[in-house]
Design a protein around this motif. Structure first.
Motif, mmCIF file in Angstrom:
data_model
loop_
_atom_site.group_PDB
_atom_site.id
_atom_site.type_symbol
_atom_site.label_atom_id
_atom_site.label_comp_id
_atom_site.label_asym_id
_atom_site.label_seq_id
_atom_site.Cartn_x
_atom_site.Cartn_y
_atom_site.Cartn_z
ATOM 1 N N UNK A 191 0.790 -1.133 0.085
ATOM 2 C CA UNK A 191 -0.099 0.103 -0.085
ATOM 3 C C UNK A 191 0.861 1.349 0.060
ATOM 4 N N UNK A 192 0.329 2.271 0.939
ATOM 5 C CA UNK A 192 1.373 3.640 0.899
ATOM 6 C C UNK A 192 1.211 4.044 2.400
ATOM 7 N N UNK A 193 2.377 4.154 2.900
ATOM 8 C CA UNK A 193 2.546 4.735 4.582
ATOM 9 C C UNK A 193 1.913 6.210 4.355
ATOM 10 N N UNK A 194 1.433 6.445 5.417
ATOM 11 C CA UNK A 194 1.027 7.999 5.978
ATOM 12 C C UNK A 194 0.871 7.967 7.541
ATOM 13 N N UNK A 195 0.875 9.123 8.136
ATOM 14 C CA UNK A 195 0.603 9.362 9.547
ATOM 15 C C UNK A 195 -0.913 8.971 9.724
ATOM 16 N N UNK A 196 -1.115 7.954 10.457
ATOM 17 C CA UNK A 196 -2.496 7.356 10.676
ATOM 18 C C UNK A 196 -3.381 8.403 11.431
ATOM 19 N N UNK A 197 -2.890 9.540 12.024
ATOM 20 C CA UNK A 197 -3.757 10.305 13.007
ATOM 21 C C UNK A 197 -3.751 11.838 12.281
ATOM 22 N N UNK A 198 -2.681 11.957 11.471
ATOM 23 C CA UNK A 198 -2.442 13.531 10.856
ATOM 24 C C UNK A 198 -3.124 13.297 9.448
ATOM 25 N N UNK A 200 -4.169 10.371 7.408
ATOM 26 C CA UNK A 200 -4.403 8.882 6.897
ATOM 27 C C UNK A 200 -5.057 8.876 5.552
ATOM 28 N N UNK A 201 -5.755 9.957 5.005
ATOM 29 C CA UNK A 201 -6.084 9.851 3.594
ATOM 30 C C UNK A 201 -5.221 9.796 2.606
ATOM 31 N N UNK A 202 -4.121 10.066 2.963
ATOM 32 C CA UNK A 202 -2.804 10.038 2.220
ATOM 33 C C UNK A 202 -2.483 8.580 2.151
ATOM 34 N N UNK A 203 -2.582 7.590 3.082
ATOM 35 C CA UNK A 203 -2.428 6.340 2.868
ATOM 36 C C UNK A 203 -3.168 5.427 2.249
ATOM 37 N N UNK A 204 -2.572 4.236 1.922
ATOM 38 C CA UNK A 204 -3.437 2.997 1.399
ATOM 39 C C UNK A 204 -3.140 1.811 2.469
ATOM 40 N N UNK A 205 -3.980 1.457 3.177
ATOM 41 C CA UNK A 205 -3.730 0.518 4.168
ATOM 42 C C UNK A 205 -3.678 -0.951 3.612
ATOM 43 N N UNK A 238 3.784 0.561 13.659
ATOM 44 C CA UNK A 238 3.147 1.269 14.972
ATOM 45 C C UNK A 238 1.981 1.366 14.681
ATOM 46 N N UNK A 239 1.098 1.964 15.636
ATOM 47 C CA UNK A 239 -0.376 2.244 15.506
ATOM 48 C C UNK A 239 -0.769 3.537 14.885
ATOM 49 N N UNK A 240 0.333 4.455 14.783
ATOM 50 C CA UNK A 240 0.118 5.445 14.143
ATOM 51 C C UNK A 240 0.665 5.726 12.635
ATOM 52 N N UNK A 241 0.978 4.484 12.311
ATOM 53 C CA UNK A 241 1.317 4.578 10.787
ATOM 54 C C UNK A 241 0.411 3.717 9.852
ATOM 55 N N UNK A 242 0.076 3.987 8.797
ATOM 56 C CA UNK A 242 -0.873 3.385 7.912
ATOM 57 C C UNK A 242 0.289 2.385 7.112
ATOM 58 N N UNK A 243 -0.143 0.868 7.359
ATOM 59 C CA UNK A 243 0.744 -0.043 6.941
ATOM 60 C C UNK A 243 0.837 -0.112 5.444
ATOM 61 N N UNK A 244 2.135 -0.079 4.954
ATOM 62 C CA UNK A 244 1.978 -0.439 3.432
ATOM 63 C C UNK A 244 2.570 -1.784 3.128
ATOM 64 N N UNK A 245 2.504 -2.545 3.873
ATOM 65 C CA UNK A 245 2.894 -4.170 3.579
ATOM 66 C C UNK A 245 2.055 -4.835 4.459
ATOM 67 N N UNK A 246 1.439 -5.909 3.574
ATOM 68 C CA UNK A 246 1.039 -6.988 4.490
ATOM 69 C C UNK A 246 0.944 -8.182 3.713
ATOM 70 N N UNK A 247 1.515 -9.377 4.193
ATOM 71 C CA UNK A 247 1.820 -10.648 3.535
ATOM 72 C C UNK A 247 0.865 -11.674 4.226
#
Length: 369
Positions: A191-198, A200-205, A238-247
């Motif tokens: 996906x794409x990392x972003x700050x989950x609290x500030x 999050x719309x810029x991320x792809x979980x 971390x909880x405040x990061x939109x994760x950019x990888x899942x396996x």
């Protein structure tokens, strides 16, 4: 005589600690046993390919009757924990004290084979050529059978392609002739990392994407000959990061390779619905096993069981064993039971009556008097 000797050999082997990749003492026992019977021995020293310390043992006991002969197979390794085994005997039921496994898987199968062959030789019973193939590392992905250098083996020994594998769980009343192929899959979603609290719309979980994919994947019982499973999902952020990888990983088993291919294609099409940023890796854990002579070999084994009062039946199973890799090499394999129950647990036990029945059935099968 057969009963006492069968139990004696079985107990001797149980007391040899032989976890996967550390089976040299057990291999030495088998080699010495077969050499004392006058067997011709060839050792396939392929264990270095996977870090083991004992070879695949090929032995030939020449017969005095013309025919294609038969090969017999069992494995030397046991499931841990098995060190410092204390055998508990309650009549015909042998177990551990439940702090370790017993090791009946597969030393009961090996004991049945060695006892039967010894009886045939010592009693000068007429027989066709008998081949004994003893493999290490079966419990860790059939390592011994998987890595045999067949080209080199055939330069020294040419075993019969009819193979009895003494490694079926349960009583001595099933003769397995068919087992599935198993493919492992590993799917990485990016996906794409972003700050989950500030922001999050810029991320792809990637976890969210993976969950959508998994929810649409056909899993568990697909049909009567196919199963599929997802067993592990990994993503550590971390909880405040939109994760950019899942396996996520899993397996597909089927008695038909084309059904495995169809499922894998379907899985990839589902992934593509949600992302183009992914990787799919697959690996064959073991090939399929099936009868190569319309069950005639199996029927002959069933008939041998009938001579000792066992009504055995042909069986289709859902797991893999050394027999699958021998089948890939062209062997016509059948897997027989020796009374092992609750295998791979510290509650494992063995009904020695079943082991003895299989030993006697093997003797009757081998005997050509």
């Amino acid at each position: 005589m057969i009963t006492e000797r069968n139990l004696e050999i079985f107990e001797e082997m149980l007391m040899i600690h032989s976890p996967s990749k550390e089976e040299k003492e057990m291999a030495d026992y088998v080699i010495n046993f077969l050499e004392n019977l006058g067997a011709e021995i060839h050792l396939d020293e392929s264990q270095h390919t996977y870090g083991g310390n004992s070879p695949v043992i090929f032995a030939k006991i020449k017969g005095d009757v013309e025919g294609e002969g038969v090969s017999l197979n069992a494995h030397t390794d046991v499931i841990q924990p098995n060190k410092d085994l204390k055998i508990i005997k309650k009549d015909n039921i042998w177990s551990s004290d439940e702090t370790t496994t017993l090791g009946g898987d597969d030393k009961a199968g090996l004991a049945a084979i060695l006892t039967a062959v010894e009886y045939i030789v010592h009693n000068k019973i007429s027989h066709e050529d008998i081949y004994v193939i003893v493999t290490p590392g079966e419990e860790q992905g059939m390592l011994g059978a998987r890595n045999i250098n067949w080209k080199n083996v055939y330069q020294h020994i040419n075993p019969s392609k009819n193979l009895i594998v003494a490694d079926n769980a349960g009583k001595a009343n099933k003769v397995a002739y068919q087992a599935p192929t198993c493919y492992r899959f590993n799917i990485e979603i990016r996906g794409r990392k972003a700050h989950a609290g500030i922001e999050p719309e810029k991320g792809i979980n990637a976890i969210q994407v993976a969950s959508k994919v998994i929810s649409e994947m056909p899993l568990l019982r697909i049909d009567e000959e196919t199963t599929a499973n997802v067993s592990q999902v990994t993503s550590d952020f971390p909880n405040n990061v939109v994760p950019d990888k899942c396996v996520f990983t899993g397996e597909i088993r089927s008695h038909k390779k084309e059904k495995v291919d169809q499922l894998l294609e379907q899985y990839e099409s589902i992934v593509k619905k949600y992302t183009e940023d992914y990787t799919i890796e697959t690996r064959c854990d073991y090939p399929a096993l099936s009868s190569q002579d319309d069950l005639q070999f199996v029927k002959d084994i069933v008939a041998a069981y009938e001579t000792v009062g066992v009504k055995a039946e042909p069986q289709i199973i859902g797991g893999g064993s050394d027999a699958n890799f021998f089948a890939e090499e062209g062997f016509n394999s059948a897997i027989i039971g020796v009374g092992m129950e609750l295998v791979h647990t510290t509650e494992e036990y063995l009904d020695t009556n079943e082991m003895i029945l299989t030993t006697k059935a093997l003797i009757n099968y081998l005997s050509k008097d």
